[in-house]
Motif scaffolding. Structure first.
Motif, PDB file in Angstrom:
ATOM      1  N   GLU A   1     -10.439 -15.325 -11.967  1.00  0.00           N
ATOM      2  CA  GLU A   1     -11.473 -14.447 -11.404  1.00  0.00           C
ATOM      3  C   GLU A   1     -11.037 -12.985 -11.437  1.00  0.00           C
ATOM      4  OE1 GLU A   1     -13.933 -15.926  -8.707  1.00  0.00           O
ATOM      5  OE2 GLU A   1     -13.161 -17.972  -8.694  1.00  0.00           O
ATOM      6  N   LYS A   2     -11.990 -12.120 -11.167  1.00  0.00           N
ATOM      7  CA  LYS A   2     -11.729 -10.686 -11.144  1.00  0.00           C
ATOM      8  C   LYS A   2     -12.196 -10.115  -9.807  1.00  0.00           C
ATOM      9  CE  LYS A   2     -10.172  -9.499 -15.300  1.00  0.00           C
ATOM     10  NZ  LYS A   2      -8.919 -10.191 -15.302  1.00  0.00           N
TER      11      LYS A   2
ATOM     12  N   SER B   1     -12.116 -10.713  -2.913  1.00  0.00           N
ATOM     13  CA  SER B   1     -11.967 -11.931  -3.733  1.00  0.00           C
ATOM     14  C   SER B   1     -13.287 -12.703  -3.841  1.00  0.00           C
ATOM     15  CB  SER B   1     -10.889 -12.839  -3.143  1.00  0.00           C
ATOM     16  OG  SER B   1     -11.417 -13.577  -2.043  1.00  0.00           O
TER      17      SER B   1
ATOM     18  N   TYR C   1      -3.019  -8.786  -6.094  1.00  0.00           N
ATOM     19  CA  TYR C   1      -1.573  -9.011  -5.928  1.00  0.00           C
ATOM     20  C   TYR C   1      -1.108  -8.387  -4.624  1.00  0.00           C
ATOM     21  CZ  TYR C   1      -1.878 -10.369 -10.782  1.00  0.00           C
ATOM     22  OH  TYR C   1      -2.238 -11.007 -11.939  1.00  0.00           O
TER      23      TYR C   1
ATOM     24  N   TYR D   1      -6.619 -18.248  -8.777  1.00  0.00           N
ATOM     25  CA  TYR D   1      -7.613 -17.177  -8.608  1.00  0.00           C
ATOM     26  C   TYR D   1      -7.375 -16.047  -9.612  1.00  0.00           C
ATOM     27  CZ  TYR D   1      -9.793 -12.963  -6.901  1.00  0.00           C
ATOM     28  OH  TYR D   1     -10.503 -11.794  -6.854  1.00  0.00           O
ATOM     29  N   ASN D   2      -6.124 -15.595  -9.683  1.00  0.00           N
ATOM     30  CA  ASN D   2      -5.848 -14.423 -10.533  1.00  0.00           C
ATOM     31  C   ASN D   2      -6.043 -14.696 -12.018  1.00  0.00           C
ATOM     32  OD1 ASN D   2      -5.388 -12.425  -8.670  1.00  0.00           O
ATOM     33  ND2 ASN D   2      -3.208 -12.908  -8.453  1.00  0.00           N
ATOM     34  N   GLN D   3      -5.926 -15.947 -12.419  1.00  0.00           N
ATOM     35  CA  GLN D   3      -6.132 -16.273 -13.837  1.00  0.00           C
ATOM     36  C   GLN D   3      -7.623 -16.503 -14.124  1.00  0.00           C
ATOM     37  OE1 GLN D   3      -3.615 -17.847 -11.997  1.00  0.00           O
ATOM     38  NE2 GLN D   3      -2.105 -16.462 -12.907  1.00  0.00           N
TER      39      GLN D   3
ATOM     40  N   GLU E   1      -8.129  -9.263 -10.208  1.00  0.00           N
ATOM     41  CA  GLU E   1      -6.884  -9.917  -9.814  1.00  0.00           C
ATOM     42  C   GLU E   1      -6.391  -9.240  -8.530  1.00  0.00           C
ATOM     43  OE1 GLU E   1      -4.216  -9.772 -13.217  1.00  0.00           O
ATOM     44  OE2 GLU E   1      -5.916 -10.251 -14.517  1.00  0.00           O
TER      45      GLU E   1
ATOM     46  N   GLU F   1      -9.886  -3.687 -12.111  1.00  0.00           N
ATOM     47  CA  GLU F   1      -9.484  -4.991 -12.669  1.00  0.00           C
ATOM     48  C   GLU F   1      -8.425  -5.638 -11.779  1.00  0.00           C
ATOM     49  OE1 GLU F   1      -9.158  -4.608 -17.286  1.00  0.00           O
ATOM     50  OE2 GLU F   1      -9.054  -2.620 -16.375  1.00  0.00           O
ATOM     51  N   VAL F   2      -7.737  -4.802 -11.024  1.00  0.00           N
ATOM     52  CA  VAL F   2      -6.666  -5.292 -10.153  1.00  0.00           C
ATOM     53  C   VAL F   2      -6.765  -4.600  -8.790  1.00  0.00           C
ATOM     54  CG1 VAL F   2      -4.158  -5.477  -9.858  1.00  0.00           C
ATOM     55  CG2 VAL F   2      -5.123  -5.567 -12.156  1.00  0.00           C
TER      56      VAL F   2
END
Ligand code: PA5
Length: 444
Positions: A105-106, A218, A110, A101-103, A108, A75-76
């Motif tokens: 798509e998957k 991504s 960082y 993008y992070n809000q 996330e 998920e991250v």
């Protein structure tokens, strides 16, 4: 509409003449020849020149496979790296996907290991929480302090969550192919390994696994990215001087520098280009700023910063010129609504698109800043997609190599970066730094 980016210096012509630009040709072609013949300083680090046509196709396929696995089981994704080991990927994800993008798509994605902030790392650990995650540790040397600390912390979290055997399968290490601390650990533990080629320095490495793996995770089309870089490489290598955008840009920034413009500001009108500027600043700052020389690379996000830095740029010390990133077709379109009462006086804009207003703001600003004595160069970008970004990366890299040789520096080393590291190691008590530690403490 052409998909090719275009460099345009028409608005800067009040500050130099075509004849002056012509007179730069011999020097520029000489700098280009030094670069391509690999006879200049730093010639061991020119692998980036041919990357768009000569890259490891097997590794490219493995990058896509690893990206698909991460997209499926995580998920991250935590990307750990600093400087050239993270800026290109961060820029590409924001540039192509937008700010959220992070809000939206998957997985996330960082970035960490690009500072030494306990607060940032702790917040990120909390944000990942109990979710499934993977780690891409990127470090050519394998010994850089910032990513090293972050890697220890996220590796511990991985092992605590999954156990050692499964954690190993969630670590993707991008590092030297044969040597270094991270390479040794990768071989020892069996992490999936990706290579930073020997002859590609960090700030020129975005088109290697360094940038490509997180970018592919991504969902960005990395084939289109490479295709864009390939198109710009062909132009940079083959086009004659006056039709060669990268050479003209290198020539003009040096021409302006010789006329007293010590600062170049990269300007965008899209918030999603903020990290493109950060990538560009590292590229030019580390490549040119040495031996007491260089053009100081700065950046602004307009129109935001017109309300903070606009005054200085319009009216302050006349030491700067701007290079404007102009997106011709906005990623999205939005119409300004009508408001019957029109209390804000914006009724004259009702029915117009937001991007049209942005375009007029840009044109007005370019003209105002030119009138104020700040030359404006423009890079026209047809659309904010992977293909144009590939062109932009190569355009700036090639111009940077040529420009660095024109300035008379080695554009491919960064000796100055070591000074803070030595002091930090001494103050932290790293073995081998005792003498320096004592000398520094006397100064405190
Ligand atoms: O351009 C460079 O070489 C630097 O910015 C490096 O990329 C940065 O210092 C990170 O180094 P490393 O990848 O060895 O951890």
């Amino acid at each position: 509409m052409s998909k090719e980016i275009r460099f345009d210096y028409a608005k800067a012509l009040p500050f130099f003449s075509e004849a002056e630009l012509d007179s730069m040709e011999a020097q520029i072609l000489c700098a280009k020849e030094v670069l391509l013949s690999k006879k200049g300083a730093g010639a061991d680090f020119l692998g980036w020149i041919d990357l768009p046509v000569d890259y490891d196709k097997d590794e490219f396929a493995r990058i896509k496979e690893a990206a698909a696995k991460i997209r499926k089981d995580s998920e991250v994704l935590i990307v750990i790296g600093i400087g050239g080991s993270y800026l290109g990927a961060r820029c590409a994800i924001e540039y192509t996907h937008g700010a959220f993008y992070n809000q939206a798509e998957k997985p996330e994605i960082y970035f960490c290991g690009n500072s030494i902030s306990a607060a940032y790392l702790s917040d990120l650990l909390d944000l990942v929480g109990e979710r499934d995650f993977s780690v891409n540790i990127i470090s050519k040397s394998g010994t850089t302090t910032e990513p090293g600390i972050a890697f220890r912390i996220f590796k511990e979290k991985l092992i605590a969550k999954y156990g050692e055997a499964e954690a190993v399968k969630r670590i993707y290490a991008t590092t030297d192919k044969a040597k270094g601390a991270l390479k040794n650990e990768t071989d020892d533990k069996g992490y999936a390994a990706f290579v930073v080629p020997d002859d590609v320095g960090g700030r020129f490495s975005v088109l290697t696994a360094v940038g490509l793996l997180p970018i592919a995770v991504s969902g960005v089309d990395i084939d289109a990215l490479m295709e864009g870089a390939r198109a710009m490489r062909k132009k940079a290598l083959d086009a004659p001087y006056k039709e060669n955008d990268a050479l003209l840009y290198a020539a003009i920034r040096n021409l302006l520098h010789r006329k007293g413009k010590a600062v170049e500001i990269l300007v965008n009108y899209e918030p999603t280009m903020h990290h493109l500027s950060e990538w560009w600043k590292q590229l030019f700052g580390e490549s040119e700023g040495k031996d007491g020389k260089g053009i100081y690379p700065a950046s602004v996000d307009f129109t935001t910063d017109l309300h903070s830095m606009g005054q200085f740029i319009q009216d302050g010390s006349r030491i700067l010129f701007e290079t404007v990133l102009h997106v011709e077709e906005s990623r999205r379109s939005l119409v300004i609504p009508k408001d019957e009462k029109d209390l804000d006086g914006l009724g004259y804009l009702a029915g117009q698109t937001v991007e049209f207003v942005n375009e007029q703001a840009m044109t007005g600003t370019v003209l105002a800043h030119t009138d104020g004595g700040a030359p404006n160069l423009m890079l026209h970008i047809p659309a904010q997609d992977a293909y144009s970004l590939g062109q932009i990366f190569y355009f700036f890299e090639f111009a940077c190599g040529v420009s660095g040789y024109l300035l008379g520096v080695n554009p491919f080393d960064q000796p100055g970066v070591e000074s803070y590291k030595k002091n930090m190691f001494a103050l932290l008590g790293k073995p081998g730094y005792e003498e320096l530690s004592e000398a520094l403490r006397k100064r405190l």
